[in-house]
Scaffold this active site. Sequence first.
Site, short mmCIF file in Angstrom:
data_model
loop_
_atom_site.label_atom_id
_atom_site.label_comp_id
_atom_site.label_asym_id
_atom_site.label_seq_id
_atom_site.Cartn_x
_atom_site.Cartn_y
_atom_site.Cartn_z
N ASP A 1 -32.02 3.91 10.01
CA ASP A 1 -32.18 2.80 10.95
C ASP A 1 -32.08 1.44 10.28
O ASP A 1 -32.12 0.42 10.96
CB ASP A 1 -33.47 2.93 11.76
CG ASP A 1 -34.73 2.89 10.90
OD1 ASP A 1 -34.63 2.77 9.66
OD2 ASP A 1 -35.84 3.00 11.47
N ASP B 1 -30.71 3.44 4.90
CA ASP B 1 -31.94 3.93 4.29
C ASP B 1 -32.13 5.39 4.64
O ASP B 1 -31.28 6.01 5.29
CB ASP B 1 -33.15 3.08 4.69
CG ASP B 1 -33.53 3.25 6.15
OD1 ASP B 1 -32.68 3.68 6.95
OD2 ASP B 1 -34.68 2.94 6.51
N SER C 1 -39.02 6.77 6.54
CA SER C 1 -38.00 5.72 6.50
C SER C 1 -37.55 5.41 5.07
O SER C 1 -37.00 6.25 4.38
CB SER C 1 -38.54 4.47 7.21
OG SER C 1 -37.54 3.50 7.36
#
Length: 453
Positions: free
Chosen positions: A249, A245, A106
């Site tokens: 998400d 990012d 992430s």
Amino acid sequence: MDASQRRFFGTDGIRGKVGATPINAEFVLKLGWAAGRVLARTQGGPGKVLIGKDTRISGYMFESALQAGLSAAGVDIRLLGPMPTPAIAYLTRTLHAQAGIVISASHNPYYDNGIKFFSAQGNKLADELELAIEAELGKPMFTVDSAELGKAERVRDAGGRYIEFCKSTIPSTMEFRGMKIVVDCAHGATYHVAPSVFEELGADVIAIGVEPDGLNINHECGSTHPRAIQAAVLEHGADLGIALDGDGDRLVMVDHRGEVLDGDELLYIIARSRLETGALRGAVIGTVMSNLGLEQSLRGLGVDFKRAAVGDRYVLEMLREHDCLVGGESSGHLICLDRTSTGDGIVSALQVLAEMMRTGRTLHELKQGMAKYPQCMVNVKIAAGFDLAGSRAVQRAYQNVVAELGETGRVLLRASGTEPLIRVMVEGRDAGQVKSLAQQLAQVVAEAAGVSL
């Protein structure tokens, strides 16, 4: 096993530093095998599993390891290549796969990576399946008969499918012609899809963060480092900026004045839009980190607001439990269940742009209905095993800050679910007091943990 006995799965899959246990090739190979075994046993026999990844260099290694493990378990694989996390959730549903696997850490730097799973419905994998995979990891690995090995194919049109899906989440007649938008893809998984979505809807797009080299993902760019997009919006005289990012998400946006709108402000805009168009159902779901100003602004509109634990999976659980549609986190994880099954930065940005078009108002004007309370967050790096709840000094300092703020603010101490951090958050009416109290409390936490700030 129950949730308290988890060894590997956290709030968002399995994550850590590449090369360290469990984020190494040997473990991920067996994880693929264990997941394949569980899916074959519980999902009606061997089927197909999608694998997608972000752009960090270790994705090549882990993609190969997962592929080998799944094949050894007799499960077919569909390789998506670099794709946003929400795209993998969507494609898992529409390609009728048993599961989708995402290789991503992430918003973390390139030297971290992680593995997370989506169910056949595009949701986070159920707790019982994660626990079943952990149980399978404890068994000796073996390979099915050669005639039963899983086969791998590449999905060539994955990007195009996802682009069309994103566009379908706003009215088909809506276009953004005449709008200049900066899109920052954080050198991550959206680099080849996000600019196309907004260009195909008519916008003039200035794309930055679209040159991934395996090492620059999230580096001084994207939603966690918005200075880059603030500067670009002002330089180009853009109407707004969209910062995603590394796995697509999370979303923050920047208005034409270069001011950042975080997840709380964007959630307020989306929720108010749904309310005014009669599409809002139930409460809006935030987290314990959501700004008090969001709660008060929504209640002023007659909208109920509920707080979940930090983590988009907990927001999603509460949305479903209370039959609600809209929720999110201040970090920029925003969920619109009337559009998709998980947090999606591109889809969320489209909802905000659609509201700008509907109302004829700028992004700066749309955010004016919400007054944020000053909030200060200090992250304290800690060693594994630090007992936050067991520190008397920390608990005493916490109670002192709570007493000083009274009912005019909030204090939160929590361990991060994805990084070795204690997050210290203080919120109140006076910015100076909030910053001072946060620093004081963080210092006590650091001293108790034996580290320096």
